[in-house]
Write an enzyme that holds these catalytic residues in place. Sequence first.
Site, PDB file in Angstrom:
ATOM      1  N   LYS A  61       4.317  -5.223  -6.425  1.00  0.00           N
ATOM      2  CA  LYS A  61       3.739  -6.371  -7.129  1.00  0.00           C
ATOM      3  C   LYS A  61       4.332  -7.673  -6.604  1.00  0.00           C
ATOM      4  O   LYS A  61       5.516  -7.740  -6.258  1.00  0.00           O
ATOM      5  CB  LYS A  61       4.015  -6.277  -8.631  1.00  0.00           C
ATOM      6  N   LYS A 107       7.597  -1.895  -6.908  1.00  0.00           N
ATOM      7  CA  LYS A 107       6.319  -1.466  -7.480  1.00  0.00           C
ATOM      8  C   LYS A 107       5.126  -1.971  -6.674  1.00  0.00           C
ATOM      9  O   LYS A 107       3.988  -1.638  -6.982  1.00  0.00           O
ATOM     10  CB  LYS A 107       6.212  -1.962  -8.933  1.00  0.00           C
TER      11      LYS A 107
END
Length: 491
Positions: A389, A387
Amino acid sequence: MNSENTLKSRAKSMARKAALKAQTRLPFLRPLAHAALALKGRVMRGPYLKELEKLHAQAKAQFQAQDRTFDIEPALKALDRVGYADLGLSHEARVMLCLSVLTKNGPMRQSMKLLQAHRAQQGDSDAFQAFEDYLLQHVPQDHLLGHGYGRKTFSNRAHGEIWTKVENVLSVLSKYSDKVFLNSGTLLGVVRDGKLIDHDDDVDLAVVLEASSQEEAGRAFNQLQQELIAHGYARPHKPKQGGYDAIIKFDVGDGMVFDLFPAWIEGDKLNVYPYLLGEAKSSDLLPLKTCEITGLPIPSNPERLLEVNYGENWRTPDRYWRFEWLRAQNRFRKFLASVKETRPKRVITYGTFDLFHYGHVRLLKRLSRLADEVIVACSTDEFNEVKGKKTAVPYEQRVEMLKSCRFVTKVIAERSWDQKRADITRLKADVFAIGDDWAGEFDDLSDICNVVYLPRTQNISTTMLKDDIRSGAGKADGAQKGVDGKARSPA
């Protein structure tokens, strides 16, 4: 000796039937209950009266001392054993014991009601009034008459502010129904007294559901409740004895709670949980009319609803009146069964939950109000890399924090975007919930569960915390506007 034993046996048998009456409160059992209590009192008066008088004196001394650390349970158990020797003394002792430590508010008020009826039956209502006056010399009226100790009654509140709060709640409810009205004690106050009842402490409202049977009403009630909870407006009612009841609670600030009850129409018969099941017509409710006192909606024929709820003498104030909940639960058993059966059992949500903060707690608390079990799919470190992150706290520690939260039932790993449908099916989740910044993204899951997008806590997020830590900024403190017209937590 045999005749004495026979008399005692008869007394015990009739007392058991009196206990049944106390549990069911069915009107046709009341004469039997009175006879049973009178017979048992005659049998027990001789051997137990002196012990009861001693317990009464001890209760009075404890009441005057107001020692909050005193254990009243042994005395209450003793009263169970010898109280039938003199019901007046027994009820007085129970009331004084409960008030001395401010516990068992419901049983205390029930004892006051029974004492009032007992003294009236004896033709000695002055004795009841004298006892009430004695109590009020030592405790505030709110303790004696309110729904709970320390709860502020309407005698100590500005009514104009309360009606403003009612308007705020009605504004919220107008999104879901145009048929919401003043109900129960609130309706009784404005119709009979022209104001809120002094010793009351909550506002009662009712909403007409789109339903034509008890079963349909149960489903419609749960749908409305889910909407109101999901958006942070309300919470469910959890009785002390466990389970759930069909009441929606609005916390409107300053310790005040508004209760929302369901109503529905079957043919031309009106139903309002928990007091009216076809005893009034739909025309007694609709069309709603405007209250001359408050300017708020009330039934077209409020007198009929009040007569069904409070009896034919509803115009005469009764400060110790109590609703017969057990009888109502039996009458509305199909409706309550539908509420229980259609209430979501499991809700599932997905997220990283990095730097666990109060926004996360409020989210999980609200999810616990949506369903009995809360399942959290926590993103793994590897999936967060997919993602884009970078987490500050490793996956194992994030899972540990989630498991320690009392609102969380189960934690699973989120490893991919496309696992949600399989998770929901495998775990039998009834609700999929996620923040409203994802609104519309998961509508495709609505064929297997209810999809809910929750408003996020304003001015708090993991990203903001990381930025604050880097910059050394102060604490975030956000809130949303709610039914009290002020800041509210979305919990």
